[in-house]
Each structure stands twice: as C-alpha cells, then as structure tokens.
Design a protein around this motif. Structure first.
Motif, mmCIF file in Angstrom:
data_model
loop_
_atom_site.group_PDB
_atom_site.id
_atom_site.type_symbol
_atom_site.label_atom_id
_atom_site.label_comp_id
_atom_site.label_asym_id
_atom_site.label_seq_id
_atom_site.Cartn_x
_atom_site.Cartn_y
_atom_site.Cartn_z
ATOM 1 N N CYS A 39 -11.683 3.920 -5.823
ATOM 2 C CA CYS A 39 -10.962 4.006 -4.316
ATOM 3 C C CYS A 39 -9.845 3.567 -4.555
ATOM 4 O O CYS A 39 -9.304 2.569 -5.068
ATOM 5 C CB CYS A 39 -12.070 2.979 -3.230
ATOM 6 S SG CYS A 39 -13.666 3.745 -2.892
ATOM 7 N N PRO A 40 -8.955 4.373 -3.844
ATOM 8 C CA PRO A 40 -7.445 4.057 -3.989
ATOM 9 C C PRO A 40 -7.087 2.656 -3.271
ATOM 10 O O PRO A 40 -6.107 2.173 -3.567
ATOM 11 C CB PRO A 40 -6.673 5.225 -3.155
ATOM 12 C CG PRO A 40 -7.654 6.191 -2.663
ATOM 13 C CD PRO A 40 -9.065 5.610 -3.183
ATOM 14 N N ILE A 41 -7.839 2.245 -2.192
ATOM 15 C CA ILE A 41 -7.430 1.019 -1.612
ATOM 16 C C ILE A 41 -8.725 0.205 -1.489
ATOM 17 O O ILE A 41 -9.915 0.550 -1.373
ATOM 18 C CB ILE A 41 -6.916 1.249 -0.017
ATOM 19 C CG1 ILE A 41 -5.617 2.100 -0.182
ATOM 20 C CG2 ILE A 41 -6.759 -0.130 0.844
ATOM 21 C CD1 ILE A 41 -4.984 2.331 1.220
ATOM 22 N N ASN A 42 -8.501 -1.004 -1.826
ATOM 23 C CA ASN A 42 -9.565 -2.076 -1.628
ATOM 24 C C ASN A 42 -9.251 -3.496 -0.830
ATOM 25 O O ASN A 42 -8.198 -3.963 -1.275
ATOM 26 C CB ASN A 42 -9.942 -2.451 -3.223
ATOM 27 C CG ASN A 42 -9.847 -1.205 -4.138
ATOM 28 O OD1 ASN A 42 -9.047 -1.247 -4.839
ATOM 29 N ND2 ASN A 42 -10.738 -0.590 -4.121
ATOM 30 N N THR A 68 -4.230 1.455 -5.602
ATOM 31 C CA THR A 68 -3.891 2.343 -6.956
ATOM 32 C C THR A 68 -2.482 2.694 -7.069
ATOM 33 O O THR A 68 -1.925 3.266 -5.955
ATOM 34 C CB THR A 68 -4.842 3.474 -6.957
ATOM 35 O OG1 THR A 68 -6.134 3.172 -6.727
ATOM 36 C CG2 THR A 68 -4.753 4.494 -8.369
ATOM 37 N N LYS A 69 -1.872 2.369 -8.069
ATOM 38 C CA LYS A 69 -0.171 2.528 -8.249
ATOM 39 C C LYS A 69 0.111 3.743 -7.942
ATOM 40 O O LYS A 69 1.208 3.754 -7.340
ATOM 41 C CB LYS A 69 0.388 1.970 -9.717
ATOM 42 C CG LYS A 69 0.330 0.450 -9.953
ATOM 43 C CD LYS A 69 0.845 -0.063 -11.299
ATOM 44 C CE LYS A 69 0.775 -1.473 -11.006
ATOM 45 N NZ LYS A 69 0.967 -2.143 -12.557
ATOM 46 N N GLY A 70 -0.563 4.731 -8.392
ATOM 47 C CA GLY A 70 0.089 6.169 -7.992
ATOM 48 C C GLY A 70 -0.038 6.492 -6.748
ATOM 49 O O GLY A 70 0.449 7.764 -6.440
ATOM 50 N N CYS A 71 -0.846 5.676 -5.840
ATOM 51 C CA CYS A 71 -0.657 6.153 -4.679
ATOM 52 C C CYS A 71 0.482 5.486 -3.809
ATOM 53 O O CYS A 71 0.510 5.752 -2.293
ATOM 54 C CB CYS A 71 -1.995 5.633 -3.866
ATOM 55 S SG CYS A 71 -3.466 6.425 -4.681
ATOM 56 N N LEU A 72 1.388 5.039 -4.245
ATOM 57 C CA LEU A 72 2.401 4.492 -3.514
ATOM 58 C C LEU A 72 3.708 5.362 -3.797
ATOM 59 O O LEU A 72 3.989 5.877 -5.207
ATOM 60 C CB LEU A 72 2.912 3.058 -4.142
ATOM 61 C CG LEU A 72 1.934 1.812 -4.091
ATOM 62 C CD1 LEU A 72 2.507 0.534 -4.639
ATOM 63 C CD2 LEU A 72 1.959 1.614 -2.359
ATOM 64 N N THR A 73 4.586 5.627 -2.915
ATOM 65 C CA THR A 73 5.855 6.324 -3.147
ATOM 66 C C THR A 73 6.873 5.584 -2.734
ATOM 67 O O THR A 73 7.109 5.156 -1.363
ATOM 68 C CB THR A 73 5.768 7.698 -2.491
ATOM 69 O OG1 THR A 73 4.687 8.372 -2.787
ATOM 70 C CG2 THR A 73 7.020 8.380 -2.435
ATOM 71 N N ASP A 74 8.007 5.126 -3.386
ATOM 72 C CA ASP A 74 8.890 4.339 -3.118
ATOM 73 C C ASP A 74 8.366 2.959 -2.419
ATOM 74 O O ASP A 74 9.047 2.491 -1.487
ATOM 75 C CB ASP A 74 9.953 4.812 -2.143
ATOM 76 C CG ASP A 74 10.653 6.180 -2.649
ATOM 77 O OD1 ASP A 74 10.779 6.178 -4.026
ATOM 78 O OD2 ASP A 74 10.993 7.122 -2.256
ATOM 79 N N GLY A 75 7.418 2.526 -3.123
ATOM 80 C CA GLY A 75 6.883 1.316 -2.476
ATOM 81 C C GLY A 75 5.919 1.331 -1.203
ATOM 82 O O GLY A 75 5.470 0.297 -0.700
ATOM 83 N N VAL A 77 2.744 3.165 1.017
ATOM 84 C CA VAL A 77 1.424 3.716 0.796
ATOM 85 C C VAL A 77 1.480 5.142 1.117
ATOM 86 O O VAL A 77 2.217 5.605 2.387
ATOM 87 C CB VAL A 77 0.581 2.932 1.806
ATOM 88 C CG1 VAL A 77 -0.876 3.583 1.533
ATOM 89 C CG2 VAL A 77 0.326 1.360 1.667
ATOM 90 N N ASN A 78 1.206 6.166 0.413
ATOM 91 C CA ASN A 78 1.515 7.584 0.623
ATOM 92 C C ASN A 78 0.102 8.128 1.041
ATOM 93 O O ASN A 78 -0.848 8.214 0.118
ATOM 94 C CB ASN A 78 1.872 8.272 -0.766
ATOM 95 C CG ASN A 78 2.203 9.690 -0.392
ATOM 96 O OD1 ASN A 78 1.478 10.332 0.421
ATOM 97 N ND2 ASN A 78 3.246 10.023 -1.096
ATOM 98 N N PRO A 79 -0.097 8.403 2.543
ATOM 99 C CA PRO A 79 -1.466 8.926 2.722
ATOM 100 C C PRO A 79 -2.016 10.198 2.106
ATOM 101 O O PRO A 79 -3.098 10.511 1.840
ATOM 102 C CB PRO A 79 -1.471 9.006 4.269
ATOM 103 C CG PRO A 79 0.301 9.195 4.474
ATOM 104 C CD PRO A 79 0.809 8.437 3.405
ATOM 105 N N GLU A 80 -1.162 11.048 1.747
ATOM 106 C CA GLU A 80 -1.541 12.096 1.138
ATOM 107 C C GLU A 80 -1.901 11.877 -0.177
ATOM 108 O O GLU A 80 -3.047 12.720 -0.824
ATOM 109 C CB GLU A 80 -0.255 13.080 0.853
ATOM 110 C CG GLU A 80 0.025 13.979 2.162
ATOM 111 C CD GLU A 80 1.278 14.641 2.328
ATOM 112 O OE1 GLU A 80 1.683 14.787 1.203
ATOM 113 O OE2 GLU A 80 1.716 14.965 3.250
ATOM 114 N N LYS A 81 -1.502 10.981 -0.765
ATOM 115 C CA LYS A 81 -1.952 10.545 -2.271
ATOM 116 C C LYS A 81 -3.599 9.889 -2.171
ATOM 117 O O LYS A 81 -4.110 10.044 -3.013
ATOM 118 C CB LYS A 81 -1.058 9.881 -3.135
ATOM 119 C CG LYS A 81 0.056 10.541 -3.544
ATOM 120 C CD LYS A 81 0.923 10.048 -4.367
ATOM 121 C CE LYS A 81 1.881 10.982 -4.965
ATOM 122 N NZ LYS A 81 2.988 10.207 -5.685
#
Ligand SMILES: Cc1cc2nc3c(=O)[nH]c(=O)nc-3n(C[C@H](O)[C@H](O)[C@H](O)COP(=O)(O)O)c2cc1C
Length: 203
Positions: free
Chosen positions: A112-115, A142-149, A151-155
């Motif tokens: 799960c990307p967020i916990n 999950t680190k890959g779910c951040l864009t420029d620090g 939270v990226n909802p699409e990821k």
C-alpha cells in the motif's frame, strides 16, 4: 428541484476504500473500511467506524494500536478479499507483506503506497458500530509516489468506493482548484496561503 426521501442513511459520496490492520492473537489481520474520516489535525487523528463483529476490532482492543493503509487500484483483488472474508474463518496474515514501525504492534502493508500507524485514543459506542478515534503516530509513503517531495495522487492511484452501486472507481480528471475556484473577484491570495490561514486558526 424535487427531492425523494430515502429514509435516514449515511449516504455520502464518494468514500475511500482503506485497509485497516491490527494484530489479533499475535498475527496480522486486515479488513476494508470505507467508513473512515479525519478527526483532527493536532493531534493528527483519524476515525474508523467498525462493526462490533469485526475480528480486526478484537485486535485493536487487544493492543490499542492499528494501521490504516491506502491501497492502489493495482491490489484491489487482495483488498476486496479482506472485505469479504473474516479473520475468524480465514487466515489473512499472509495476504500482504507487512512491516512494523514505532508502535511495534500495528501491522503496516508494504504494497500500500500510504500507511498510517495509529494508537487508539477513543472508542465511541454507536450501537451497531464502534467509532474508533486513532492518533496517527507516523505516516509512511512509498518513495516512488512522491514527485518533487509532494504526494502524487496519480502514482498512488487509490480506489474510490461507491456504496449505492457497490463499485470501485479510479480518480477522475481534475476540473477545478480547491481554495481557488470559489474566491471572490480581487482576492489575490494563493491557495496555500488560504489553506494555512484555515489551519493556523485552529493550532
Ligand atoms: C468496500 C467495503 C467497505 C467496507 N467498509 C467497512 C467499514 O467501514 N466498517 C466495517 O466495519 N466493515 C466494513 N466492511 C466490511 C469488512 O471489511 C468485512 O466484514 C471484513 O471481512 C471484516 O474482516 P475481519 O472480521 O477479519 O475484521 C467493508 C467491506 C467492503 C467490501
């Protein structure tokens, strides 16, 4: 506009489809909960309305800890499984890869990307359900779910649940900006300023 009465029912739309985890008898157990909400900013707190029959509730009461995990659409099959079968009859401890954080007893889900790692603060008896208020002790992403620090909802790609049709949806297109589209003419404040003023007043 004409209205039809449906009788009193908790019809809000949309709802999240979150995975709540707790250790029951020392083993991780998970269920879906869509009756969840944010309770406070300071302390950061979340609510989960849990039917009294849930096996997960037993674990929360045992340890005073639980997790709330935001799944991605990719793992909807495993997620829905946790909403169909009870840990009383099926061992759900191996469905996900789990890890533990600060509290040591709240099972968090790797996939799960967020916990959110939570400590149970209050239990409010609502007859059919117990409304649990949990303080969020730590938040993992999950680190890959951040864009420029950020939270990226699409990821993250979280499922959205619609109770009336019993379907999961994906997030749709962006159609307006919050703290912005409703501004009066001449209000030049940027959305971040308006947001921080809103929160600031409650600190
Ligand atoms: C989409 C969906 C949303 C659900 N939301 C809730 C909820 O908010 N509260 C609740 O008590 N049960 C909810 N459930 C039902 C539980 O997830 C289900 O009964 C589960 O099997 C309980 O597992 P347990 O007995 O191992 O705790 C939901 C189920 C689904 C499929």
């Amino acid at each position: 506009m004409e209205k039809s009465k449906l009788g009193p029912e908790p019809l809000i739309m949309p709802m999240p489809a979150l995975v709540v985890g707790a250790n029951v008898n020392g083993k991780p157990n998970f269920m879906i909960a869509s009756w969840c909400g944010i309770a406070a900013f300071k302390p950061p707190a979340i609510t989960v309305a849990m039917n009294k029959a849930r096996y997960t509730l037993k674990g929360i009461r045992e340890n005073g800890t639980f997790s709330v995990n935001v799944p991605s659409c990719e793992i909807i099959k495993k997620t829905d499984y946790c909403g169909i079968y009870s840990g009383r009859k099926k061992d759900k401890s191996q469905i996900f890869k789990t890890f533990y954080g600060e509290l040591k007893t709240a099972p968090l889900i790797y996939e799960c990307p967020i916990n959110l790692e939570c400590k149970a603060l209050h239990y409010l008896d609502m007859r059919t359900h117990i409304l649990i208020v949990g303080e969020i002790i730590e938040t993992y992403i999950t680190k890959g779910c951040l864009t420029d620090g950020k939270v990226n909802p699409e990821k993250i790609d979280p499922p959205v649940y619609i109770r009336s049709t019993m379907k999961y949806h994906r997030l749709g297109e962006v159609f307006a900006s919050a703290f912005n589209v409703g501004k009066e003419n001449g209000d030049t404040r940027n959305p971040e300023t308006i947001l921080s003023n809103n929160i600031g007043g409650l600190k």
